[in-house]
Design a protein around this motif. Sequence first.
Motif, short mmCIF file in Angstrom:
data_model
loop_
_atom_site.label_atom_id
_atom_site.label_comp_id
_atom_site.label_asym_id
_atom_site.label_seq_id
_atom_site.Cartn_x
_atom_site.Cartn_y
_atom_site.Cartn_z
N ALA A 352 -20.01 -39.81 -35.54
CA ALA A 352 -18.75 -40.28 -36.10
C ALA A 352 -18.82 -40.35 -37.62
O ALA A 352 -17.87 -39.98 -38.33
CB ALA A 352 -18.40 -41.64 -35.52
N ALA A 353 -19.96 -40.80 -38.13
CA ALA A 353 -20.12 -40.95 -39.58
C ALA A 353 -20.06 -39.60 -40.29
O ALA A 353 -19.37 -39.44 -41.30
CB ALA A 353 -21.43 -41.67 -39.89
N VAL A 354 -20.79 -38.61 -39.77
CA VAL A 354 -20.79 -37.31 -40.45
C VAL A 354 -19.45 -36.60 -40.28
O VAL A 354 -18.98 -35.91 -41.20
CB VAL A 354 -21.95 -36.41 -39.95
N TRP A 355 -18.81 -36.75 -39.12
CA TRP A 355 -17.49 -36.13 -38.94
C TRP A 355 -16.50 -36.69 -39.95
O TRP A 355 -15.76 -35.92 -40.59
CB TRP A 355 -16.99 -36.36 -37.52
N ASN A 356 -16.48 -37.98 -40.11
CA ASN A 356 -15.57 -38.57 -41.09
C ASN A 356 -15.91 -38.14 -42.50
O ASN A 356 -15.00 -37.98 -43.34
CB ASN A 356 -15.60 -40.10 -40.96
N ALA A 357 -17.19 -37.93 -42.78
CA ALA A 357 -17.58 -37.45 -44.11
C ALA A 357 -17.09 -36.02 -44.33
O ALA A 357 -16.60 -35.68 -45.42
CB ALA A 357 -19.10 -37.52 -44.27
N TRP A 358 -17.21 -35.16 -43.32
CA TRP A 358 -16.73 -33.79 -43.44
C TRP A 358 -15.20 -33.77 -43.63
O TRP A 358 -14.68 -32.98 -44.43
CB TRP A 358 -17.13 -32.97 -42.22
N CYS A 359 -14.49 -34.60 -42.87
CA CYS A 359 -13.03 -34.67 -43.02
C CYS A 359 -12.65 -35.14 -44.42
O CYS A 359 -11.73 -34.59 -45.04
CB CYS A 359 -12.45 -35.63 -41.98
N SER A 360 -13.37 -36.14 -44.92
CA SER A 360 -13.08 -36.65 -46.26
C SER A 360 -13.31 -35.56 -47.31
O SER A 360 -12.51 -35.38 -48.23
CB SER A 360 -13.96 -37.86 -46.55
#
Length: 428
Positions: A352-360
Amino acid sequence: MPIAPSARSHADDLAAFVEASPSSFHAAAEVARRLEDAGFIRLDESESWPATAGGRFVVVRDGAVIAWVVPPTATPATGVRVFGAHSDSPGFKLKPKPTTGRLGWLQAGVEIYGGPLLNSWLDRELRLAGRLALDDGTTVLASTGPLLRLPQLAIHLDREANDRLALDKQSQTQPVWGLGQADSADILGELAREARVDAARIRGYDLVTADAARGATFGLDDVFFASGRLDDLASVHAGVVALERAADDFDADHVAMLAVFDHEEVGSGTRSGAAGPFLSDVIERLWLSLGSDREQQLRALAASWCVSSDVGHSVHPNYAEKHDPVVQPVLGSGPILKINANQRYATDAAGAAVWNAWCSAAGVMSQEFVSNNSVPCGSTIGPITATRLGIRTVDVGIPILSMHSARELAGVSDLWDLARVAEVYFRG
């Protein structure tokens, strides 16, 4: 909010992609065609693979295709970033002895493939598409234009049709395709004619139905996109677009890889499905071409990621009780992060953390999806890939309505946003 021109263009290209991909075999061929046009090199499993940098792909296992870009700085311990999706969709598959009929109607003998919404296939013009295996051992792709239809019984003959509609899966799902007697016609001949081969040479076939209507945008400001096979060609298309864009001046510390599998809708347990050896074989051969030993391969696996991309449910305005009362993704608000306590999806806190970072990093909003406790969710290729390879995996996708319908509904902006995040993921 008006749809950005880039998102509208992406939806138009997706419509063309779906039209060219009425079966999983056609989808794999269309991915290959686009990659070759972008400069990727086709490889053969029976030959040795080069270790040079650049884009490569292999299409060998039915409706599956895997493509990748090797950076110039790749080492024997370089990790892989996999974007996974699937090429098949629920529908109907042609049976043996397929030319049937009665009472002056020509019909096609079909078997239900996966879990389609049966009523959505009624009163639509349908294509027939797939592959033909010939007497010399070769296979050819074949597809028709609008050919078949499942006509619904008129309301005058079923006064309770609007109260309940339950189709018998054998007797009431055989589409019509002409008039005449079954012993004087051959539906395989229609496919042979389209493929420009002699029907007498056909020794086997894998043929499925697909909605004949082209995908289209509609609604206020054209915010909606409706099409057949969005599950999961929306993800396949996003992955192809992202890989093509990322391959331009690619200089990452990992290999960017697109893995498109067949047979997800029936469990993935085939040589071309996610539970088969295709992905692990390709990754191992890639690392062997880079000169890696077993220890370096294990180190590379530990540095790898898989993004499993498949569609998920948007909250439905007419059936709100079927969704979680709080977590309610909606079309047009970004791709979804799919979460399930029982690991039907592979997402965890780190994912979840890396996915949100990629989206950001892509400037894209993301939404979460979780099922209502009383309505269990399905699963994806994510847990299968995580189990087979031990790669850290996160399950994502776009929200849609009418999942497993002959014609599904997505948000135009979500389709483009998924491709944008996939490109950031590939580039690192």
